[in-house]
Design a protein around this motif. Structure first.
Motif, short mmCIF file in Angstrom:
data_model
loop_
_atom_site.label_atom_id
_atom_site.label_comp_id
_atom_site.label_asym_id
_atom_site.label_seq_id
_atom_site.Cartn_x
_atom_site.Cartn_y
_atom_site.Cartn_z
N ALA A 3 0.81 -1.22 0.00
CA ALA A 3 0.00 0.00 0.00
C ALA A 3 0.84 1.28 0.00
O ALA A 3 0.57 2.18 -0.78
N PRO A 4 1.88 1.42 0.87
CA PRO A 4 2.65 2.66 0.84
C PRO A 4 3.31 2.91 -0.52
O PRO A 4 3.43 4.05 -0.94
N ALA A 5 3.72 1.85 -1.18
CA ALA A 5 4.37 2.02 -2.48
C ALA A 5 3.40 2.61 -3.50
O ALA A 5 3.80 3.37 -4.38
N LEU A 6 2.12 2.26 -3.38
CA LEU A 6 1.12 2.82 -4.29
C LEU A 6 1.01 4.33 -4.15
O LEU A 6 0.73 5.03 -5.12
N LEU A 7 1.23 4.84 -2.94
CA LEU A 7 1.17 6.28 -2.72
C LEU A 7 2.17 7.02 -3.59
O LEU A 7 1.92 8.14 -4.03
N PHE A 8 3.29 6.40 -3.85
CA PHE A 8 4.40 7.07 -4.54
C PHE A 8 4.52 6.68 -6.00
O PHE A 8 5.43 7.13 -6.68
N SER A 61 3.20 17.06 -1.92
CA SER A 61 4.42 16.24 -1.99
C SER A 61 4.19 14.96 -2.78
O SER A 61 5.06 14.50 -3.51
N LEU A 62 3.01 14.38 -2.63
CA LEU A 62 2.69 13.16 -3.36
C LEU A 62 2.48 13.42 -4.85
O LEU A 62 2.59 12.51 -5.66
N GLY A 63 2.20 14.68 -5.20
CA GLY A 63 1.91 15.02 -6.59
C GLY A 63 3.12 15.29 -7.46
O GLY A 63 2.99 15.41 -8.67
N TRP A 64 4.29 15.40 -6.87
CA TRP A 64 5.48 15.71 -7.64
C TRP A 64 6.64 14.78 -7.28
O TRP A 64 6.61 14.13 -6.24
N GLN A 65 7.65 14.78 -8.12
CA GLN A 65 8.85 13.97 -7.90
C GLN A 65 9.48 14.38 -6.57
O GLN A 65 9.72 15.56 -6.34
N PRO A 66 9.72 13.41 -5.68
CA PRO A 66 10.29 13.77 -4.37
C PRO A 66 11.70 14.33 -4.49
O PRO A 66 12.45 13.99 -5.40
N VAL A 107 3.82 25.73 10.53
CA VAL A 107 4.03 24.50 11.32
C VAL A 107 3.33 23.33 10.63
O VAL A 107 3.88 22.23 10.53
N GLY A 108 2.13 23.56 10.13
CA GLY A 108 1.41 22.51 9.40
C GLY A 108 2.16 22.06 8.17
O GLY A 108 2.26 20.86 7.88
N ILE A 109 2.72 23.00 7.42
CA ILE A 109 3.51 22.66 6.22
C ILE A 109 4.70 21.80 6.62
O ILE A 109 4.97 20.77 5.98
N ALA A 110 5.41 22.20 7.65
CA ALA A 110 6.58 21.42 8.09
C ALA A 110 6.18 20.01 8.48
O ALA A 110 6.85 19.04 8.10
N ILE A 111 5.09 19.86 9.21
CA ILE A 111 4.64 18.53 9.63
C ILE A 111 4.19 17.71 8.42
O ILE A 111 4.48 16.52 8.33
N GLY A 112 3.49 18.35 7.49
CA GLY A 112 3.07 17.64 6.27
C GLY A 112 4.25 17.12 5.48
O GLY A 112 4.25 15.98 4.99
N LEU A 113 5.30 17.93 5.36
CA LEU A 113 6.51 17.50 4.65
C LEU A 113 7.23 16.39 5.41
O LEU A 113 7.75 15.44 4.80
N LEU A 114 7.24 16.48 6.73
CA LEU A 114 7.85 15.42 7.53
C LEU A 114 7.06 14.12 7.44
O LEU A 114 7.64 13.03 7.43
N MET A 115 5.74 14.23 7.38
CA MET A 115 4.90 13.03 7.21
C MET A 115 5.21 12.36 5.88
O MET A 115 5.32 11.13 5.80
N PHE A 116 5.36 13.16 4.83
CA PHE A 116 5.72 12.61 3.52
C PHE A 116 7.07 11.89 3.60
O PHE A 116 7.21 10.76 3.10
N ARG A 117 8.02 12.52 4.24
CA ARG A 117 9.36 11.91 4.37
C ARG A 117 9.30 10.59 5.15
O ARG A 117 9.94 9.61 4.79
N ALA A 118 8.50 10.59 6.22
CA ALA A 118 8.36 9.36 7.02
C ALA A 118 7.70 8.25 6.19
O ALA A 118 8.12 7.08 6.27
N LEU A 119 6.70 8.60 5.42
CA LEU A 119 6.05 7.60 4.55
C LEU A 119 7.02 7.06 3.51
O LEU A 119 7.00 5.86 3.20
N ARG A 120 7.86 7.93 2.97
CA ARG A 120 8.86 7.48 1.98
C ARG A 120 9.84 6.49 2.62
O ARG A 120 10.22 5.51 1.99
N ARG A 121 10.25 6.74 3.83
CA ARG A 121 11.17 5.83 4.51
C ARG A 121 10.51 4.51 4.84
O ARG A 121 11.15 3.46 4.83
#
Length: 123
Positions: A3-8, A61-66, A107-121
């Motif tokens: 499932a996480p791979a489908l996100l990316f 973040s999910l819409g563009w190349q990481p 703060v929301g933007i920073a957390i959203g970007l960190l969530m994306f990074r955590a999902l990528r890992r």
């Protein structure tokens, strides 16, 4: 594919971008509609800003190349959008602009970007 791979998956980027446009429309509508009642919960407005911009950052973040350049562009673009909202609200009779709201956006933007990074890992 897990499932996480489908996100990316790059085949979904267009869908993420379309969702981003929808979210921007919803956030704009709420930001500019007249206030009809005042919240009884203190600082709930800051929580709304935080959640809205965390969602926007994650979906963008999910819409563009990481990458770092992409993340910086998303962060800058959303911060400008948040500033635009606050400046426009100063011109509306039932609204008021607030630096604290803009900070909550950041703060929301920073957390959203960190969530994306955590999902990528996790992928």
């Amino acid at each position: 594919m897990p499932a996480p791979a489908l996100l990316f998956d790059s085949r979904w980027r267009r869908s993420w971008r379309m969702l981003l446009v929808c979210l921007l429309a919803v956030v704009s509508w709420y930001a500019f509609k007249p206030v009809t009642s005042h919240d009884t919960i203190e600082n709930i407005d800051k929580l709304r800003h935080f959640c809205a911009f965390a969602s926007l950052a994650l979906v963008a973040s999910l819409g563009w190349q990481p990458g770092r350049r992409t993340a910086l562009g998303i962060a800058c673009g959303l911060m400008v959008y948040g500033l635009f909202i606050e400046l426009m609200q100063t011109q509306l009779p039932t609204r008021s602009g607030s630096a604290a709201d803009w900070l909550a956006d950041g703060v929301g933007i920073a957390i959203g970007l960190l969530m994306f990074r955590a999902l990528r890992r996790w992928q």
